[in-house]
Design an enzyme around this catalytic site. Structure first.
Site, PDB file in Angstrom:
ATOM      1  N   GLU A  85     -91.385  90.623  79.723  1.00 12.83           N
ATOM      2  CA  GLU A  85     -90.527  89.993  80.712  1.00 12.83           C
ATOM      3  C   GLU A  85     -90.509  88.487  80.475  1.00 12.83           C
ATOM      4  O   GLU A  85     -91.515  87.803  80.641  1.00 12.83           O
ATOM      5  CB  GLU A  85     -91.020  90.295  82.132  1.00 12.83           C
ATOM      6  CG  GLU A  85     -90.107  89.750  83.209  1.00 12.83           C
ATOM      7  CD  GLU A  85     -90.574  90.085  84.606  1.00 12.83           C
ATOM      8  OE1 GLU A  85     -89.726  90.374  85.457  1.00 12.83           O
ATOM      9  OE2 GLU A  85     -91.798  90.069  84.843  1.00 12.83           O
ATOM     10  N   GLU A 144     -94.763  94.691  93.813  1.00 13.69           N
ATOM     11  CA  GLU A 144     -93.516  94.654  93.044  1.00 13.69           C
ATOM     12  C   GLU A 144     -93.744  93.667  91.916  1.00 13.69           C
ATOM     13  O   GLU A 144     -93.870  92.471  92.139  1.00 13.69           O
ATOM     14  CB  GLU A 144     -92.339  94.251  93.937  1.00 13.69           C
ATOM     15  CG  GLU A 144     -90.976  94.484  93.289  1.00 13.69           C
ATOM     16  CD  GLU A 144     -90.533  93.314  92.436  1.00 13.69           C
ATOM     17  OE1 GLU A 144     -90.706  93.404  91.185  1.00 13.69           O
ATOM     18  OE2 GLU A 144     -90.035  92.336  92.989  1.00 13.69           O
ATOM     19  N   CYS A 186     -86.146  89.734  88.867  1.00 11.24           N
ATOM     20  CA  CYS A 186     -87.086  90.724  88.340  1.00 11.24           C
ATOM     21  C   CYS A 186     -86.404  91.973  87.796  1.00 11.24           C
ATOM     22  O   CYS A 186     -86.880  92.580  86.847  1.00 11.24           O
ATOM     23  CB  CYS A 186     -88.098  91.108  89.412  1.00 11.24           C
ATOM     24  SG  CYS A 186     -87.357  91.610  90.971  1.00 11.24           S
ATOM     25  N   GLY A 211    -100.768  91.120  89.909  1.00 11.73           N
ATOM     26  CA  GLY A 211    -100.774  92.305  90.761  1.00 11.73           C
ATOM     27  C   GLY A 211    -102.045  93.113  90.604  1.00 11.73           C
ATOM     28  O   GLY A 211    -102.584  93.648  91.589  1.00 11.73           O
ATOM     29  N   LYS A 240     -97.740  83.942 102.511  1.00 12.46           N
ATOM     30  CA  LYS A 240     -98.053  82.878 101.555  1.00 12.46           C
ATOM     31  C   LYS A 240     -96.850  82.651 100.662  1.00 12.46           C
ATOM     32  O   LYS A 240     -96.386  83.553  99.973  1.00 12.46           O
ATOM     33  CB  LYS A 240     -99.266  83.237 100.698  1.00 12.46           C
ATOM     34  CG  LYS A 240     -99.647  82.132  99.702  1.00 12.46           C
ATOM     35  CD  LYS A 240    -100.311  82.677  98.467  1.00 12.46           C
ATOM     36  CE  LYS A 240    -100.392  81.652  97.365  1.00 12.46           C
ATOM     37  NZ  LYS A 240     -99.082  81.253  96.801  1.00 12.46           N
TER      38      LYS A 240
END
Length: 468
Positions: A383, A250, A284, A232, A175
């Site tokens: 982040e 991840e 990331c 996640g 995906k």
């Protein structure tokens, strides 16, 4: 240039069974790129899973050297089509064309790396017991695997997920991100040309609901996800509530760069500016928390201010070969980054460079340096995923390590020092999956990639990914 917007299922391009679509707008100038990207329905996902399940036995049993030949041909086709694929990636999510090309050439080498393992994953055997019992360990493919890609490095992430799965005899459903689906959608023709049997690789597009259906699907044996920690957790929960499928995650980071007084200043500035900004900070493992020792701090702060101001001059139209830095991926990401910057200003933080929007159209954000934010400030702890670094100072090695590890993330880190003994000592104490020394961390095909804490579980890349 024609743009493929259909789903790729069982070796064919097909529209969504429900006819639902999503739109892609240019992050360069806000213009409509296409409004015809198909959104996979639950029925489409079931068809893809069934195709992958039907293709699994023959692909599993195909001789390793034959799987390798197909994988190598696909890698060669990526290289032959790098210009087309890079343009599709660039118009969708704003990656400078020069960067996009590198982000496709590198994945081709990932495919070749894993092609080398096809048919070579050995098991183990042990001497017989006194009663004559033999023990044989055999590593077997799981079956239908799925991968959900983030948008900032679509081709690398796709190769990390599909390469090991193909080499070990699994079939796959990929995906793409709704922010960058166009280049991966173009894979279908290359997959067929390379010789993958129908159903071995299927490619779906859509937003979060498609990922949720994959994560909860009872016939999928493994799912690999790259994205936010919030998403996640949802993937892991869905996997647990369905068939307890294998999961690797991840989930990004807030990586520190530790700069000691004896570091090479020019090298440090290059790696914490140009290297950090190469995807407009949308990497990331990029070191967005810069911790600099007090002795070198004045010179570093002056130099990094100049470097980020110069970088602003190299930011522009991603379709031009001489553009170094482009816009953020889309309006949603732009607004997210701008909120961090606005909140920082409301806190009274000192902006050494940048701090606002660049231009009046598109999703450009100025390369930004924030000086000495508080330890609890969101620009320092969260982040941001944009061209923004925070700079703080430290006195001692112990203090630097305490600051570096004071985070909920643990993906990557960098250490800059002229003392190799200290570099290795500090690297060993940093709670991160990978640590770069005197260079911005970059991935390697030979080494595993993944993190600690909220940066995820499991590993991609390297030999370790085969075990996943």
């Amino acid at each position: 240039m024609s743009i493929q917007t259909n789903l790729f299922i069982n070796g064919e391009y097909v529209p969504s069974s429900k006819g639902e679509t999503l739109s892609i707008y240019s992050p360069n100038d806000d213009s409509l790129v296409t409004d015809k990207v198909q959104i996979a329905s639950e029925a489409d996902i079931d068809r893809a899973v069934d195709a992958a399940k039907a293709a699994f036995p023959a692909w599993r049993d195909l001789a390793g050297y034959k799987r390798a030949a197909i994988m190598n041909k696909f890698a060669d086709l990526l290289l032959q089509n790098v210009d087309k694929l890079a343009k599709l990636e660039s118009i969708a999510m704003g990656q400078p064309i020069s960067v996009a090309k590198k982000f496709i050439m590198a994945p081709a080498m990932i495919w070749k790396y894993y092609a080398g393992y096809a048919g070579k994953v050995a098991g183990e055997s042990f001497p017989p017991d006194e009663d004559g019992t033999y023990k044989i360990v055999q590593y077997e493919p799981l079956g239908v695997c799925a991968g959900i890609c983030a948008w900032n490095g679509s081709h690398v992430l796709a190769a990390w997920k599909m390469g090991p799965a193909m080499a070990t005899g699994n079939t796959f459903i990929l995906k793409s991100s709704e922010k960058s689906p166009l280049a991966l959608a173009a894979y279908g023709d290359l997959i067929n040309e390379a010789g993958f049997p129908p159903g071995v690789i299927n490619i779906l597009t859509g937003a979060g609901q498609v990922g949720a259906l994959l994560a909860s699907h009872m016939k999928i044996a493994k799912i690999a996800f790259t994205g936010s920690a919030f998403a996640g957790r949802a993937v892991m929960a869905a996997a647990a509530k369905s068939n307890l499928k294998h999961v690797s995650l991840e989930l990004g980071g807030k990586s520190p760069a530790l700069i000691f007084d004896d570091a090479d200043l020019d090298n440090v500035v290059e790696h914490t500016s140009t290297s950090f900004l190469r995807n407009s900070g949308q990497i990331c493992f990029a070191s967005s928390r810069v911790l600099v020792q007090e002795g070198i701090a004045p010179k570093y702060i002056e130099a990094i201010k100049t470097a980020f101001e110069n970088a602003d001059k190299k930011m522009g139209d991603p379709s031009l070969e001489d553009t170094a830095f482009g816009p953020l991926a889309d309006k949603a990401q732009f607004e997210r980054v701008m909120k961090f910057l606005d909140d920082g200003k409301a806190e009274g933080l000192e902006y050494l460079a940048g701090g606002g929007r660049k231009g009046t159209s598109g999703t450009f954000v100025q390369p930004t340096v924030i000086l000495n934010p508080g330890l609890k400030s969101k620009v320092y702890t969260d982040e941001i995923f944009g061209p923004v670094i925070s700079v703080k100072t430290f006195k001692t090695e112990e203090e630097a390590l305490e600051m570096a590890n004071d985070t909920t993330y643990g993906l990557g880190s960098t250490v800059y020092t002229g003392d190799i003994a200290r570099a290795l000592r500090v690297a060993g104490k940093i709670e991160a999956g990978t640590v770069g020394i005197n260079a911005a961390f970059s991935t390697s095909n030979q080494t595993p990639f993944g993190g600690f804490k909220q940066s995820g579980i499991g590993r991609e890349s390297g030999k370790e990914a085969l075990n996943e």
